[in-house]
Enzyme design. Structure first.
Site: not given
Ligand code: ACO
Length: 379
Positions: A315, A261
């Site tokens: 979600d 998130h």
């Molecule tokens: N799967 C795998 N790896 C992940 C995920 C994921 N779902 N989310 C974050 N990471 C990884 C990032 O790639 C990053 O890796 P790195 O440090 O090696 O580059 C690390 O975890 C940290 O990421 P963050 O900076 O905390 O997350 P970011 O802000 O980039 O992304 C987001 C947030 C866009 C929501 C992402 O987690 C995602 O795409 N999730 C899947 C889609 C989803 O479930 N969306 C619903 C959101 S909630 C809502 O809308 C109610």
């Protein structure tokens, strides 16, 4: 020259007392009340009242509010006729946008400066959005819409409107809490759209129609649909296979839906609450392969990416719960709208209380003073 922040990421767009989030501590509060307390002790209607009017209702205020909502559930027959003319292959979010926008033509005349009108239109919208969603769902498959029941609560009535079957109390309660968990979440894209439209003094139906349009985009609503697709595609559900599946995806740098998130860097408190309710629901009415694989994936992901602050978001469990409640997958985002309409309207009221029309600026990056070429001389 002003700095440009794409997507206005991190740029405050309003002062608001509606939703407080501390993503590092996993804290979510509506008007200062912890989401855990609201989910445990309030029904959705009570939360809507509190969001709209800035305080918890007394028992008699709540009874009146519930009765007002129930009395506003029905749709004008011409709105139903209009829904019947839409293509049955269309997306339910588009039908919802059209239905809500049309409401502005059926309830015209008053001005948003009129406080009585503001209250009434907010009640109408909260009450009628579920009826539009359920009516459209039945119309598109050739069935007549079902008349809303005013003896049922908001959540139970919606489940009833889908198939004409009254949900059992646990199903109604779980759905009610799911609505509370999605009712408000500070300045996201659809809420911003609502505030921008509201700042022009457009009517509340146009405000909610813009917000529904913004929510319909893939980057906003819809992650729970993708979670279900993803879990459904995992054939081998043994712990070793689930771990291998997750490791492969992470190695390819693919995101795993329902995890992570932008704001929460611990487990989304809404996911925690919904997971507890999902457990009750599945314990009572039988576990499904999708639920089992979700639990396995969560436990594998904890060891794989927990250290990065990536945990299940709301979600991850909402789609699994909605499916168990018999809600069709393409209604998940309209159901999100049914809940979030409370937050949109609360933001609208807050915006109107201290309104200034949104008029940001831009950074000019085009050419200037170009020579005009008459059409016959253009190559
Ligand atoms: N799967 C795998 N790896 C992940 C995920 C994921 N779902 N989310 C974050 N990471 C990884 C990032 O790639 C990053 O890796 P790195 O440090 O090696 O580059 C690390 O975890 C940290 O990421 P963050 O900076 O905390 O997350 P970011 O802000 O980039 O992304 C987001 C947030 C866009 C929501 C992402 O987690 C995602 O795409 N999730 C899947 C889609 C989803 O479930 N969306 C619903 C959101 S909630 C809502 O809308 C109610």
């Amino acid at each position: 020259m002003a700095d440009f922040t794409p997507g206005l990421a991190g740029v405050p767009a309003a002062r608001s007392s509606l939703c407080f989030i501390d993503g590092k501590a996993g804290k979510l509060q509506y008007r200062g009340y912890p989401i855990q307390e609201l989910a445990a002790h309030c029904g959705f209607e009570e939360v809507v009242y509190m969001l709209l009017f800035d305080r918890l209702p007394t028992a008699s205020e709540l009874a009146t509010f519930r009765a007002e909502l129930a009395s506003e559930r029905r749709l004008k027959f011409r709105i139903i006729d209009m829904l019947k003319h839409l293509p049955e292959s269309g997306h339910p979010m588009d039908a919802l946008t059209a239905g809500v926008a049309a409401m502005g033509m059926f309830y015209p005349g008053d001005h948003v400066d009129d406080l009585r009108f503001r209250r009434l239109s907010a009640i109408r919208l909260v009450a009628k959005v579920p009826t539009i969603v359920a009516a459209w769902h039945r119309i598109r498959r050739g069935d007549d819409p079902i008349k809303p029941r005013d003896d049922l609560g908001h959540a139970a009535n919606f489940l009833y409107l889908l198939e004409g079957e009254e949900p059992d109390p646990l199903a109604a309660r779980v759905f009610d809490v799911a609505l509370t968990l999605h009712a408000e979440h500070s300045m996201n894209a659809s809420t911003f759209a609502a505030r921008v439209t509201g700042s022009t003094l457009a009517d509340p139906y146009a405000v909610v129609a813009s917000a529904v349009g913004a929510l319909a985009g893939r980057l906003h609503g819809g992650a729970n649909e993708e979670v279900l697709d993803m879990l459904g595609s995992m054939d081998d559900r043994s712990p070793e296979a689930v771990r291998r599946w997750a490791e492969d995806r992470l190695a390819r740098k693919e995101k795993i839906m329902g995890f992570g998130h932008r704001v929460y860097k611990v487990k989304d408190p809404r996911a925690e609450i919904l997971q507890g309710l999902a457990k009750q629901l599945f314990d009572k009415s039988g576990r499904t392969p999708i639920y089992d694989v979700a639990l396995e994936l969560e436990s594998q992901m904890e060891t794989l990416v927990g250290h990065k602050g990536v945990y299940p978001n709301v979600d991850f469990y909402s789609g699994i719960v909605y499916q168990k409640l018999g809600i069709p997958v393409d209604l998940f985002t309209p159901v999100f709208a049914m809940a979030r309409v409370a937050g949109w309207l609360a933001h609208l009221l807050e915006q109107l209380d201290n309104n200034r029309i949104f008029r940001p600026t831009q950074i000019w990056c085009g050419e200037s003073d170009r020579t005009f070429v008459p059409i016959e001389q253009r190559g």
